[in-house]
Design an enzyme around this catalytic site. Structure first.
Site, PDB file in Angstrom:
ATOM      1  N   ARG A  51       0.857  -1.217   0.077  1.00  0.00           N
ATOM      2  CA  ARG A  51       0.167  -0.040   0.092  1.00  0.00           C
ATOM      3  C   ARG A  51       0.716   1.299   0.041  1.00  0.00           C
ATOM      4  O   ARG A  51       1.475   1.465  -0.895  1.00  0.00           O
ATOM      5  CB  ARG A  51      -1.002   0.023   1.309  1.00  0.00           C
ATOM      6  CG  ARG A  51      -2.174  -1.210   1.208  1.00  0.00           C
ATOM      7  CD  ARG A  51      -3.320  -0.737   0.218  1.00  0.00           C
ATOM      8  NE  ARG A  51      -4.307  -1.653   0.068  1.00  0.00           N
ATOM      9  CZ  ARG A  51      -5.592  -1.530  -0.066  1.00  0.00           C
ATOM     10  NH1 ARG A  51      -5.953  -0.387  -0.806  1.00  0.00           N
ATOM     11  NH2 ARG A  51      -6.490  -2.605   0.001  1.00  0.00           N
ATOM     12  N   SER A  52       0.586   2.126   1.095  1.00  0.00           N
ATOM     13  CA  SER A  52       1.417   3.250   1.006  1.00  0.00           C
ATOM     14  C   SER A  52       3.119   3.338   1.054  1.00  0.00           C
ATOM     15  O   SER A  52       3.618   4.225   0.779  1.00  0.00           O
ATOM     16  CB  SER A  52       1.110   4.296   2.313  1.00  0.00           C
ATOM     17  OG  SER A  52      -0.295   4.751   2.142  1.00  0.00           O
ATOM     18  N   MET A  53       3.585   2.192   1.231  1.00  0.00           N
ATOM     19  CA  MET A  53       5.059   1.924   1.163  1.00  0.00           C
ATOM     20  C   MET A  53       5.485   2.056  -0.533  1.00  0.00           C
ATOM     21  O   MET A  53       6.635   1.993  -0.672  1.00  0.00           O
ATOM     22  CB  MET A  53       5.391   0.617   1.681  1.00  0.00           C
ATOM     23  CG  MET A  53       5.611   0.772   3.202  1.00  0.00           C
ATOM     24  SD  MET A  53       5.662  -0.859   4.190  1.00  0.00           S
ATOM     25  CE  MET A  53       7.350  -1.270   3.629  1.00  0.00           C
ATOM     26  N   THR A  54       4.407   2.150  -1.185  1.00  0.00           N
ATOM     27  CA  THR A  54       4.610   2.538  -2.709  1.00  0.00           C
ATOM     28  C   THR A  54       5.049   3.981  -2.751  1.00  0.00           C
ATOM     29  O   THR A  54       5.643   4.056  -3.633  1.00  0.00           O
ATOM     30  CB  THR A  54       3.092   2.547  -3.535  1.00  0.00           C
ATOM     31  OG1 THR A  54       2.814   0.989  -3.218  1.00  0.00           O
ATOM     32  CG2 THR A  54       3.397   2.584  -4.917  1.00  0.00           C
ATOM     33  N   LYS A  55       4.691   4.843  -1.986  1.00  0.00           N
ATOM     34  CA  LYS A  55       4.960   6.276  -2.021  1.00  0.00           C
ATOM     35  C   LYS A  55       6.437   6.586  -1.993  1.00  0.00           C
ATOM     36  O   LYS A  55       6.833   7.516  -3.100  1.00  0.00           O
ATOM     37  CB  LYS A  55       4.311   7.130  -0.960  1.00  0.00           C
ATOM     38  CG  LYS A  55       2.575   7.024  -0.987  1.00  0.00           C
ATOM     39  CD  LYS A  55       2.226   7.894   0.273  1.00  0.00           C
ATOM     40  CE  LYS A  55       0.700   8.154   0.299  1.00  0.00           C
ATOM     41  NZ  LYS A  55      -0.037   6.880   0.536  1.00  0.00           N
TER      42      LYS A  55
END
Length: 619
Positions: A129-133
């Site tokens: 999820r937000s570790m894609t950012k």
């Protein structure tokens, strides 16, 4: 009461040659699969996995003591995560500890898919999820290094949808630091609402920010969708292709993909996604349901293994260098890891605050002025239950990946890592005798917090509350009326109830002028469902205005609701005396059934904070 859920978006250069003895290039230690809750169907055979084909960075496995880490400390971490599974705090997990470029611990726990009886395996792919950012942020930094972008550039220079009075002032730097004012998300129900990443980004520009750009911090998925679209526009290739060619391939991240093709063999290794809380986990997605994302996104959609994400962290710890190739400039790594804003998020590392830099969470001393302070560590997390932490000065990385959305065990693990790995010799402040009687578990037996357990625990000589999401939040001292405010949100508070003898018998949860009573003790076990008695409720109920239909079913031994808007079955608690069937995932919402004169069920009413909605029975 619409109880505010504390959003857990908490997160997460190694110095070459630092630390103790060298690693031994060897096969990983043979690890036993962990039996879950004593269930006999959990695999118990030993298993190892061959190194991934094509990977350019091979990890060595080393002795903890040679790297300055006590084996006992690692063993304690294993037992802590195992307890998360055994107590149903998570469905499954993978835990990795690397020190001085050596893998000291790599174990899996629980289930990859509990419904199918598949145990979690080493090197499972998780939706981070937000570790894609940070990955998309790296792509943007590369384009800045290439001279194709600049931090001060207005987004409107590249996306005409931002060339309006509301959005014209938004810059690339504001997007990277979550200071653009764009909302958390533009997605109302599903990822398929927009036909492309570009259209999603254009919708953000057309909508505009919630406040003056640059004036405040507001975590924003929408802002990173815009950054992903910028990568596509400026590079001339799809986001997934840019990330693959410029980041994943050079780092040897062969077990990482943004949107896999249906025949991609890595799909078989992806963990099924669960959401909920202790005692109420529902499977939201599994590999046989097809792709969750219609296209690569800037805020999420990345799947990877813990060791692959470690490769990515090492790029940043080494100042953008991999081998003899400078993938990212040292200037880019320095500016991205410089704190900018206090994120106001809760963490478990004693004395540290979570600030946000450019696409990274940066941990700094608690008393440092906002935007200042020496970095102690950096990292990020993902809302499906993944965390990554990196300590450059200690050459240490820890990765804790789960597929259990809606829990904060990673924050609980932070305090345990702080105690076991970072400050193993530090003495904890003792709790005073007058506070000890307040410790314990308190559970609401009715209402919007039904069967939600809150635990009062000791923390650094004071009190903290472990919320149902398993996030531990410090409590401020009691005010003049005996309210203990939560440090992350002073509008929330607890107070304690005593009997005539002075014994603590309960706790009260205070929010927005409302009070919920929580007697002392754990949640009771559910009584078996009377299947014959609930047969009359089963069937379909249709909303007259648009024909939308839901179905009431029996699932996992509970009454449940199947809705076309949610891919999981929404299970219900047993009814109250008033006939309120509360949703296990959100007890603030409940349903009731209305019967006609003949005793047959005629309709269902959904009671929500926004109002009551009636659905007549259609079948």
């Amino acid at each position: 009461m619409n109880r505010k859920m504390l959003v857990v978006l908490i997160v997460t250069g190694l110095l070459a040659g630092a630390g103790g003895g060298s690693c031994q290039r060897a096969e990983p230690p043979t690890l036993m699969w962990q039996t879950v809750n004593g269930e006999p169907d959990a695999p118990a055979a030993t298993a190892t996995r061959e190194p991934t084909a094509g990977a350019t960075i091979a990890f060595a496995y080393g002795s903890p003591e040679l790297q300055g880490v006590a084996s006992e400390a690692l063993g304690d971490l294993v037992e802590i995560v195992r307890a998360f599974v055994e107590k149903d705090g998570i469905v499954g997990a993978e835990l990795v500890v690397l020190k001085n470029r050596c893998v000291l611990l790599h174990e899996s726990f629980g289930w990859k898919d509990r419904d199918e009886g598949q145990a979690m395996a080493i090197d499972t792919l998780f939706n981070v999820r937000s570790m894609t950012k940070p990955v998309v942020g790296t792509a943007v930094q590369m384009l800045i290094d290439d001279g194709h972008l600049a931090l001060g550039d207005a987004v409107a220079e590249y996306l005409p949808s931002f060339d309006n009075e509301r959005s014209r002032a938004i810059t690339i730097e504001m997007l990277l630091t979550h200071r653009s004012g764009l909302p958390m998300s533009l997605l109302a129900a599903s990822f398929g609402e927009y036909e492309s990443l570009r259209r999603l980004a254009d919708a953000a520009g057309e909508r505009g920010p919630d406040f003056k750009p640059g004036s405040a911090f507001q975590y924003s998925d929408a802002g990173f969708e815009v950054l992903g679209a910028l990568v596509e526009v400026v590079s001339g290739v799809p986001l997934q292709q840019f990330v693959q060619q410029r980041i994943l391939a050079p780092l040897g991240m062969a077990d990482t993909v943004m949107v896999p093709e249906p025949d991609d063999p890595r799909v078989e290794r992806m963990a099924s996604l669960y959401f909920g809380a202790r005692g109420s986990w529902s499977r939201l997605w599994s590999q046989d349901r097809g792709p969750l994302y219609p296209f690569a996104m800037g805020s999420q959609s990345l799947y990877c293994t813990p060791l692959d994400y470690a490769r990515f962290l090492m790029l940043w710890m080494d100042g953008g260098l991999v081998g003899d190739r400078q993938l990212l400039s040292p200037e880019a790594t320095r500016r991205a890891l410089t704190p900018v804003s206090d994120s106001k998020l809760s963490g478990g590392f004693r004395g540290l605050r979570l600030d946000y830099g450019q696409a990274w969470i940066v941990y700094v001393p608690q008393d440092a002025p906002e935007g200042e302070g020496a970095m102690a560590l950096f990292g990020h997390s993902g809302s499906d239950g993944t965390w990554a932490w990196a300590w450059p000065d200690q050459d240490l990385i820890v990765l804790y990946f789960t597929q259990s959305r809606g829990q904060g065990t990673g924050i609980a693990l932070e305090s345990e890592m702080d105690r076991l790995l970072i400050h193993p010799g530090r003495c904890e402040a003792e709790l005073s005798a007058e506070l000890e009687p307040l410790l314990g578990t308190y559970t609401a037996l009715s209402g919007p917090l039904m069967y939600q357990e809150f635990e009062i625990v000791a923390l650094n000589g004071g009190l903290a509350v472990r919320l149902p999401e398993q996030v531990v939040v410090p409590l401020g001292g009691p005010d003049r009326v005996g309210h203990w405010a939560l440090s992350v949100d002073p509008s929330l508070a607890v107070s304690f109830v005593r009997d005539e003898e002075g014994d603590v018998t309960g706790m009260r949860w205070h929010q927005a002028g409302e009070v919920v009573d929580l007697p002392r003790g754990a949640a009771p076990e559910d009584l078996p469902l009377d299947r014959e008695a609930v047969q009359k409720y089963l069937g379909r109920y249709t909303r007259p205005e648009d024909g939308a239909t839901i179905e009431v079913v029996i699932y996992n031994g509970h009454l449940g609701v199947v809705s076309p808007e949610v891919s999981a079955v929404l299970e219900l608690f047993p009814p109250s005396e008033e006939g309120a069937w509360r949703f296990r995932l959100n007890p603030a919402v409940y349903i009731s059934f209305q019967e006609g004169e003949n005793g047959e069920v005629a309709s269902l009413t959904a009671h929500t904070p926004e109002g009551d909605f009636v659905r007549p029975r259609s079948e």
